[in-house]
Enzyme design. Structure first.
Site, mmCIF file in Angstrom:
data_model
loop_
_atom_site.group_PDB
_atom_site.id
_atom_site.type_symbol
_atom_site.label_atom_id
_atom_site.label_comp_id
_atom_site.label_asym_id
_atom_site.label_seq_id
_atom_site.Cartn_x
_atom_site.Cartn_y
_atom_site.Cartn_z
ATOM 1 N N THR A 1 46.070 43.645 43.684
ATOM 2 C CA THR A 1 44.666 43.338 42.489
ATOM 3 C C THR A 1 45.562 42.382 41.917
ATOM 4 O OG1 THR A 1 45.729 44.921 40.457
ATOM 5 C CG2 THR A 1 42.972 45.287 42.453
ATOM 6 N N GLU B 1 39.715 46.854 45.076
ATOM 7 C CA GLU B 1 39.223 48.084 45.116
ATOM 8 C C GLU B 1 38.492 48.713 46.128
ATOM 9 O OE1 GLU B 1 39.684 46.975 43.010
ATOM 10 O OE2 GLU B 1 41.252 47.995 41.547
ATOM 11 N N LYS C 1 31.148 42.300 21.718
ATOM 12 C CA LYS C 1 30.621 43.516 20.210
ATOM 13 C C LYS C 1 30.651 43.145 19.462
ATOM 14 C CE LYS C 1 32.929 47.178 23.314
ATOM 15 N NZ LYS C 1 33.941 48.105 24.374
ATOM 16 N N TRP D 1 25.978 45.122 23.055
ATOM 17 C CA TRP D 1 26.630 44.057 23.552
ATOM 18 C C TRP D 1 25.832 42.840 23.888
ATOM 19 C CZ3 TRP D 1 28.779 47.801 27.457
ATOM 20 C CH2 TRP D 1 29.766 49.098 26.938
HETATM 21 P P1 ADP Z 1 41.583 40.700 40.947
HETATM 22 O O1 ADP Z 1 42.233 41.055 41.397
HETATM 23 O O2 ADP Z 1 41.021 39.441 40.114
HETATM 24 O O3 ADP Z 1 40.569 41.832 40.199
HETATM 25 P P2 ADP Z 1 39.273 40.788 42.262
HETATM 26 O O4 ADP Z 1 38.788 40.374 43.891
HETATM 27 O O5 ADP Z 1 38.924 42.817 43.224
HETATM 28 O O6 ADP Z 1 40.347 40.477 41.967
HETATM 29 O O7 ADP Z 1 37.694 40.825 41.354
HETATM 30 C C1 ADP Z 1 37.016 42.414 41.055
HETATM 31 C C2 ADP Z 1 36.289 41.499 39.889
HETATM 32 O O8 ADP Z 1 35.835 40.464 40.318
HETATM 33 C C3 ADP Z 1 35.095 42.416 39.899
HETATM 34 O O9 ADP Z 1 35.339 43.756 38.860
HETATM 35 C C4 ADP Z 1 34.186 41.488 39.240
HETATM 36 O O10 ADP Z 1 34.877 41.668 37.757
HETATM 37 C C5 ADP Z 1 34.770 40.252 39.458
HETATM 38 N N1 ADP Z 1 33.542 39.561 40.477
HETATM 39 C C6 ADP Z 1 33.369 39.998 41.117
HETATM 40 N N2 ADP Z 1 32.617 39.241 42.326
HETATM 41 C C7 ADP Z 1 31.700 38.954 40.626
HETATM 42 C C8 ADP Z 1 30.169 38.303 40.725
HETATM 43 N N3 ADP Z 1 29.229 37.847 41.813
HETATM 44 N N4 ADP Z 1 29.943 37.929 39.867
HETATM 45 C C9 ADP Z 1 30.296 38.574 38.417
HETATM 46 N N5 ADP Z 1 31.659 39.236 38.696
HETATM 47 C C10 ADP Z 1 32.200 38.817 39.896
#
Ligand code: ADP
Length: 542
Positions: A185, A329, A437, A442
């Site tokens: 990640t 993940e 917040k 929120w």
């Molecule tokens: P990183 O390594 O940056 O965490 P990921 O691709 O695993 O890369 O990121 C996952 C995160 O991206 C999610 O937990 C969420 O916050 C955001 N995300 C992914 N798709 C969407 C979506 N369609 N809308 C909003 N947030 C998204």
């Protein structure tokens, strides 16, 4: 009593075998890193993947060893994937957009023994190679004619290396729970974390990806994954497309609007997948030249929230838009916004309202929302909570990290904040660390950003919480205008007024030249918070 069905392990390399056997002549088209468009087939990719396995084994790579790839989406990259996994080695896709120090950290943490890379990244690797003691050899994904002069240890041109193999090689069966691939990640906070996929989880994920309410391609479709192989298995497409015999179009290193358009058009692409930034570039390119894409049927968009104006642009073109949410993940698919009854026949704004949610999960993903104490919250479409997930393609631990990451019911906390409605549609309202917040309530930064980008002069918008003496935090809207366009703070606030609750309205709007992004294209809120550390709202009074 046990079932009496065959003990047939779910192994990734069986997917490319299937593609070669039943869809052997199906094409895989690549915009090569060297320049020209090159064409191959699943049969050919399978043959060459066996040679990759043979050569890796000759070079001493064994079950469980890590082999890194730092490469664009190309047929060669796909061959490497299956060749690495076929001998039970672990294909570690490294994101080249990370900082060089992060790349070095990740390669060291994974203890990669071989690095397979495009010519593009040779200079980058030469800079950090001295810090990579575990790497024994670099295979450069090119031929002899394009092989650069390099100081990289035991460097060899892929085609020359492959030519040494006779291809007389067979993949063996092993336990389906064997690790197949890994992906770190991006670690916007703390060190990057290694997610270790198994053969079983990848194969199960490919079935999920191939369901009709997910990516659902067939052998008559053409898929162009703009999303890179190093971004969570290109959302599983590297497995799901060959599993169906779907023609693949690999864009190589050129992801700008004109280049992606050209491939979509000339290869008659029906399905494509990528992050919002990519679609923004494509739509701008198409609008500027009044261009059409008559073959395009289906666009998957995820990685960050898809703006409503973008969804509308595709819907107006007659294209099915599939907004997807997921994370590394989760292999990575979590939810997708297909229209199901009672929403199937909606039109106009009511349809956009559903398409803009992050959707519902395919079979194989379970979700819940909870409060900070872990108590489950109602699925009323209004109550926000921490979004937690479980399933056979969801991580249960990080590579070489002992910390427990699942709750007592086996759910993983995604770090996202979401609502779920009675039909199971999930809507991300924020990252738990980005939610604003205000006076104990929120406010969703994502909702405000989506609304602000609907203003015709706004190119990109980011919202962060800034200290407020009375409310603790209030939203600050940071805007980058489109080139050549102008708008004032008042114009933007007036545009937003009436579309959200009064107390959600940003307290101020500031204009910037550019908004910083992470290596995976998400807005880098940590950098913005830093940049606006000293900012105070003009009329803030306790
Ligand atoms: P990183 O390594 O940056 O965490 P990921 O691709 O695993 O890369 O990121 C996952 C995160 O991206 C999610 O937990 C969420 O916050 C955001 N995300 C992914 N798709 C969407 C979506 N369609 N809308 C909003 N947030 C998204």
């Amino acid at each position: 009593m046990r079932g009496l069905m065959q003990d047939w392990p779910l192994l990734c390399h069986r997917i490319i075998e299937h593609a070669a056997r039943y869809h052997g002549t199906q094409e895989v088209v690549t915009r090569s890193v060297e320049g020209p468009i090159v064409r191959t087939t699943y049969a050919e990719i399978h043959k060459r993947a066996l040679k990759v396995s043979q050569m890796l084994q000759r070079d001493g790579i064994k079950l469980g060893d890590r082999v890194a790839t730092i490469a664009w989406n190309t047929a060669r990259h796909l061959e490497c994937w299956y060749g690495i996994m076929g001998i039970g080695a672990i294909c570690h896709t490294v994101n080249p957009r990370l900082f060089p120090e992060q790349i070095a950290w990740i390669i060291n943490h994974a203890e990669d023994r071989v690095v397979m890379t495009d010519i593009t990244f040779v200079p980058l690797l030469e800079k950090i190679a001295g810090q990579l003691p575990s790497v024994e050899r670099y295979v450069v994904l090119t031929d002899k004619a394009h092989m650069p002069q390099t100081t990289l240890k035991n460097a060899v041109a892929y085609e020359e290396w492959l030519a040494q193999a006779d291809g007389k090689f067979e993949w063996q069966d092993f336990d389906e729970n064997t690790a197949a691939a890994m992906c770190y990640t991006s670690g916007t906070t703390g060190d990057p974390k290694g997610v270790l996929y198994s053969h079983r989880s990848n194969v199960i994920h490919s079935f999920m990806a191939n369901s009709k309410d997910a990516l659902g391609t067939s052998s008559s479709d053409v898929m162009l994954p703009v999303v890179p192989l190093f971004h969570a298995n290109s959302w599983g497409i590297a497995f799901s497309a060959p599993a169906m015999g779907t023609k693949l179009v690999m864009p190589g290193m050129k992801l700008d609007g004109a280049s992606v358009y050209e491939l979509l058009e000339t290869e008659k692409v029906t399905h494509t997948a990528g992050v919002p930034t990519v679609w923004l570039m494509l739509l701008n390119h198409m609008a500027a030249g009044n261009l059409k894409l008559p073959h395009l049927e289906f666009v998957v968009c995820g990685g960050s929230a898809m703006p409503r104006s973008m969804i509308k642009a595709f819907v107006d073109m007659g294209v099915t838009v599939r907004h997807a949410w997921g994370m590394t993940e989760m292999s990575p698919l979590g939810t997708l916004a297909a229209l199901k009854p009672p929403f199937s026949d909606l039109k106009g704004d009511a349809q956009l309202d559903v398409l803009q949610t992050q959707g519902f999960p395919p079979y194989g993903v379970q979700m819940k929302i909870t409060d900070d104490a872990g108590k489950e919250l109602p699925w009323d479409g209004k109550t926000f909570g921490r979004l937690k997930v479980a399933g056979p393609a969801v991580a249960k631990a990080y590579f070489k990290v002992d910390t427990k990451i699942l709750d007592d019911e086996g759910y993983f906390d995604t770090g996202d904040v979401a609502t779920i409605d009675p039909h199971g549609y999930m809507r991300i309202t924020d990252r738990s660390k980005d939610v604003i917040k205000s006076g104990g309530e929120w406010i969703s930064s994502i909702d405000l950003e989506n609304l602000a980008v609907g203003h015709p002069a706004v190119a990109e918008a980011a919202v962060i919480g800034v200290f407020h003496p009375k409310w603790d935090e209030r939203p600050l809207l940071i805007v980058q205008l489109k080139q050549g366009q102008s708008a004032t703070r008042e114009d933007i606030l007036k545009f937003m007024d009436g579309k959200i609750a009064k107390w959600w309205m940003p307290d101020d709007v500031v204009f910037v030249e550019g908004i910083p992004h992470t290596a995976t294209g998400k807005i880098l809120k940590t950098a913005l918070r830093d940049q606006f550390k000293a900012y105070r709202f003009p009329n803030a009074a306790a």
